[in-house]
Design an enzyme around this catalytic site. Structure first.
Site, PDB file in Angstrom:
ATOM      1  N   HIS A  99      51.099  43.839  31.366  1.00  0.00           N
ATOM      2  CA  HIS A  99      49.628  43.824  31.317  1.00  0.00           C
ATOM      3  C   HIS A  99      48.993  44.931  32.166  1.00  0.00           C
ATOM      4  O   HIS A  99      48.267  45.767  31.642  1.00  0.00           O
ATOM      5  CB  HIS A  99      49.109  42.431  31.686  1.00  0.00           C
ATOM      6  CG  HIS A  99      47.643  42.400  31.960  1.00  0.00           C
ATOM      7  ND1 HIS A  99      46.695  42.618  30.983  1.00  0.00           N
ATOM      8  CD2 HIS A  99      46.946  42.214  33.110  1.00  0.00           C
ATOM      9  CE1 HIS A  99      45.483  42.542  31.513  1.00  0.00           C
ATOM     10  NE2 HIS A  99      45.615  42.311  32.806  1.00  0.00           N
ATOM     11  N   GLU A 127      45.271  38.831  43.253  1.00  0.00           N
ATOM     12  CA  GLU A 127      44.894  37.559  42.648  1.00  0.00           C
ATOM     13  C   GLU A 127      46.121  36.680  42.369  1.00  0.00           C
ATOM     14  O   GLU A 127      46.109  35.489  42.604  1.00  0.00           O
ATOM     15  CB  GLU A 127      44.130  37.853  41.345  1.00  0.00           C
ATOM     16  CG  GLU A 127      43.771  36.637  40.519  1.00  0.00           C
ATOM     17  CD  GLU A 127      42.643  35.809  41.138  1.00  0.00           C
ATOM     18  OE1 GLU A 127      42.116  36.252  42.168  1.00  0.00           O
ATOM     19  OE2 GLU A 127      42.335  34.728  40.610  1.00  0.00           O
ATOM     20  N   ASP A 128      47.187  37.314  41.867  1.00  0.00           N
ATOM     21  CA  ASP A 128      48.281  36.525  41.291  1.00  0.00           C
ATOM     22  C   ASP A 128      49.601  36.582  42.055  1.00  0.00           C
ATOM     23  O   ASP A 128      50.566  35.948  41.643  1.00  0.00           O
ATOM     24  CB  ASP A 128      48.568  36.991  39.848  1.00  0.00           C
ATOM     25  CG  ASP A 128      47.391  36.743  38.930  1.00  0.00           C
ATOM     26  OD1 ASP A 128      46.551  35.896  39.276  1.00  0.00           O
ATOM     27  OD2 ASP A 128      47.291  37.410  37.894  1.00  0.00           O
TER      28      ASP A 128
HETATM   29 MN    MN Z   1      44.184  41.683  34.429  1.00  0.00          MN
END
Ligand code: MN
Length: 719
Positions: A99, A127-128
């Site tokens: 991604h 974020e992840d």
């Molecule tokens: Mn993204």
């Protein structure tokens, strides 16, 4: 035509000069090969100092735009992103790293600079994964940290909540200092939209709607046409599957046709330009699905020439006009289709000449003419403008506020100003949505040679605030194309406007300007002023008085009727004395729902005054008894209006005609001698229905030259 101003193909497919019909182009579109990337990502970075295979596409695309780019930072960013996302999968089952790689490739193909690409590779790490913002800052510097932080905030903001004012506001604030955050967000959204098929249908629809309402308008404003048009098609397919399918069939059928009028005209154009020695590339640009759909809605049955447009690319600005001249000389131009977005650019950076030529069979072929540089900017918008922290290129003039700083295009700065100035999130949100919804723009000229870009429907009030900001409070009038005009005048594309500014530093905007303000800038500035000046604002004028209490408590005295402000109910006056003749006082010309009182005069008649009239105080102090009166169910009213205007020929005739059209009978009129090119007309009129008074006043204000119409103020009678 404007909405499709820059129809995309990906930059790669255009510059190749290869002519492909729409359908095959879509298949051949250079998209990221996700499977290959996934495999490369699974294998991991090859060696420490060699560029990992998976990032090869990104590097190639980046080098094509920036041959001297430092690739070491990209490599490090990829290694960090890949190792931190390792083990994570996308819903499609592919390694997560595909991604950020895909997002980065989109940006690289558009010509984004290295910092943006670095941040794009890392955009989901904070974020992840376990990676922290501080780590990003330490390893890649403050700029990258800022961008990643902005994207992370946006991620939280717009999923599921984009339509809520407060969250959208946060979204803009996150972007505020650097528009590259938005570039990454748009590419991120594009890749997510491309791979939306794995989501549940409801989720697809929700995300598509947010894309349609927020991301697409932003892409348009940022000039990133290549992303905008693909997003449009993806949204179209999800939200309107049947129309999408129908459009696809139209395109397929057209591609199967033996003859292609676009190809014929392209050949003709090439020949014309060759003979006149103008070096140019002539390409066919297939319309994207949404564009084909729009055209078919507009024209009904589509002909071959409707499925695309010609794009003529030249080297120099001046060549654009040379091409135009040749086409208009050697072919049959459709002059009404001509638009010059070079001399008068749209404010989203787009520049091109638009024209159209007619074939002998009547088919019309639209032609876009631009330089290679204009083309790059038309496709990639702010993304193509390079590193905003580098020294500005020389062609960026400080005279054009929209183009000086690509990280803060004029409209974005304005958005942030409104965001600070808006009284509440709802106001901000609604004005923003309107602003984003305004696709069409007009350009008006200033006497000094400058231009103002305004949304369609903008008035002189909008022009004043666009040019002067809050100083526009002092605006007293305008000349449009040399003629005096009211500030409510709606401007047309190409008008010349000269704003007349008063000298009084304490000038106040008129509340009524709000009605004529279409741009958020104007509306918020006026509202802000009104909010900051409640003292003046809250003193109700005669028209705003609601009669909410009885004149007296004495049951023998009839009471004034309840009436909503600005909605006169009736003009007949009922008097607490049978058979009395009623006369409305000429000094204060009361109309419903004014609070009124009466005095008996000689001959048994009753004269009705507004309670605030100076005559009332005088008569009361002289010991005269008041007579209770109230507005009845009658209809007529008589009122005195003052029109303030600029001097111009036929003003009197135009005003009286406007009043007659509204059904007003003029009882008397006085015109004072003009002073400083301004004149005051006073009319006493009889109206068949008092409720019609606001419409009459509006009609009078709409007469060219009139800048204010008000009720006559109570005066001392006989003075
Ligand atoms: Mn993204």
């Amino acid at each position: 035509m404007n909405a499709e101003a820059a129809n995309p193909a990906t930059p790669g497919s255009v510059t190749s000069g290869h002519v492909t019909p729409a359908v095959t182009r879509r298949k051949a579109r250079p998209r990221l090969d996700l499977r290959r990337l996934g495999r490369a990502a699974l294998l991991g970075p090859a060696t420490r100092d060699r560029l990992p295979d998976a990032i090869g596409h990104v590097v190639d695309a980046h080098r094509a735009h920036h041959p001297d780019a430092d690739l070491e930072t990209l490599r490090r960013a990829y290694v960090l992103a890949e190792s931190s996302h390792r083990g994570q999968m996308r819903k499609s089952g592919e390694p997560y790293i595909t991604h950020p790689l895909a997002v980065t490739l989109i940006l690289a193909e558009l010509g984004a600079e290295t910092t943006t690409l670095t941040a794009s590779l890392l955009h989901d790490t904070v974020e992840d994964t376990d990676v922290t913002l501080d780590q990003v800052g330490e390893q890649f510097g403050e700029e990258v940290r800022y961008l990643v932080d902005g994207v992370t905030k946006l991620e939280k903001v717009d999923y599921g909540a984009a339509a809520e004012p407060e969250t959208f506001r946060k979204m803009l604030v996150a972007t505020g200092n650097d528009v590259r955050v938005m570039s990454i967000k748009l590419a991120d959204r594009l890749h997510n939209m491309r791979t939306l098929g794995v989501m549940r249908p409801e989720k697809q629809e929700r995300i598509a709607k947010v894309t349609r309402d927020v991301l697409i308008p932003l892409a348009e404003r940022l000039g990133v046409q290549a992303l905008k048009t693909e997003l449009e098609d993806l949204v179209f397919a999800i939200l309107h599957p049947e129309e999408y399918e129908h459009t696809r069939e139209l395109i397929v059928r057209n591609a199967a046709r033996a003859d292609d009028p676009l190809a014929d005209v392209a050949d003709d154009v090439r020949k014309v330009l060759r003979e006149s020695d103008i070096a140019a590339e002539v390409l066919i640009r297939p319309r994207h699905f949404v564009s084909v759909h729009r055209v078919s809605r507009k024209r009904g049955r589509l002909r071959g020439a409707d499925f695309g447009r010609l794009l003529v690319l030249v080297n120099e600005d001046a060549d654009c006009y040379a091409v135009l001249g040749e086409l208009h000389t050697c072919m049959t131009p459709v002059v009404s289709e001509f638009k010059d977005f070079i001399a008068v650019p749209k404010f989203n950076l787009y520049q091109s000449l638009h024209t159209a030529v007619a074939r002998e069979d009547g088919q019309v072929v639209e032609v876009l003419i631009r330089t290679h540089q204009m083309h790059k900017v038309a496709e990639a918008g702010v993304v193509a403008l390079g590193n905003p922290y580098a020294a500005p290129p020389e062609e960026q003039s400080a005279g054009d506020g929209e183009r000086v700083d690509p990280t803060r295009p004029g409209w974005l700065s304005r958005l942030l100003d409104w965001q600070r100035g808006a009284p509440d999130p709802d106001t901000f949100w609604s004005t923003l949505r309107e602003d984003l919804a305004q696709d069409r723009e007009i350009t008006v000229f200033r006497p000094d040679g400058g231009t103002l870009g305004l949304p369609e429907g903008a008035t002189c009030v909008d022009a004043a605030y666009a040019q002067y900001g809050e100083d526009a409070h002092a605006c007293i009038g305008a000349r449009v194309n040399g003629r005096l005009a009211t500030l409510s005048t709606v401007l047309k594309d190409g008008d010349t406007i000269q704003l007349l500014m008063g000298q009084d530093p304490a000038s106040e905007p008129s509340r009524e300007w709000l009605e004529h303000a279409h741009t958020p800038a104007a509306r918020i500035a006026i509202q802000r002023w009104l909010t900051a000046h409640p003292a003046q604002d809250d003193v109700p004028g005669p028209e705003a008085v609601a009669v909410s209490r009885p004149l007296r408590d004495d049951p023998a005295v009839p009471q004034a009727p309840e009436a909503a402000p600005g909605r006169p109910v009736a003009a007949q006056v009922l008097v607490d004395r049978a058979g009395a003749t009623v006369r409305l006082a000429g000094c204060c010309t009361p109309v419903p729902p004014d609070e009124v009182t009466g005095f008996a005069v000689r001959g048994g008649a009753v004269t009705v005054h507004r309670v605030g009239c100076a005559a009332v105080a005088r008569m009361k102090s002289a010991g005269r008894a008041e007579v209770g009166v109230r507005w009845g169910e009658g209809s007529e009213c008589r009122v005195t209006l003052v029109a303030e205007s600029f001097v111009r020929p036929h003003l009197l005739a135009d005003l009286t005609e406007a009043m007659a059209t509204e059904g007003a009978e003029i009882v008397s009129a006085t015109v004072e001698p003009p002073e400083r090119q301004q004149v005051r007309h006073t009319y006493t009129v009889q109206l068949p229905d008092a409720a019609h008074l606001p419409a009459l006043m509006r009609a009078m204000r709409n007469v060219a030259g009139v800048y204010d119409v008000s009720r006559a103020q109570p005066q001392t009678p006989g003075a």
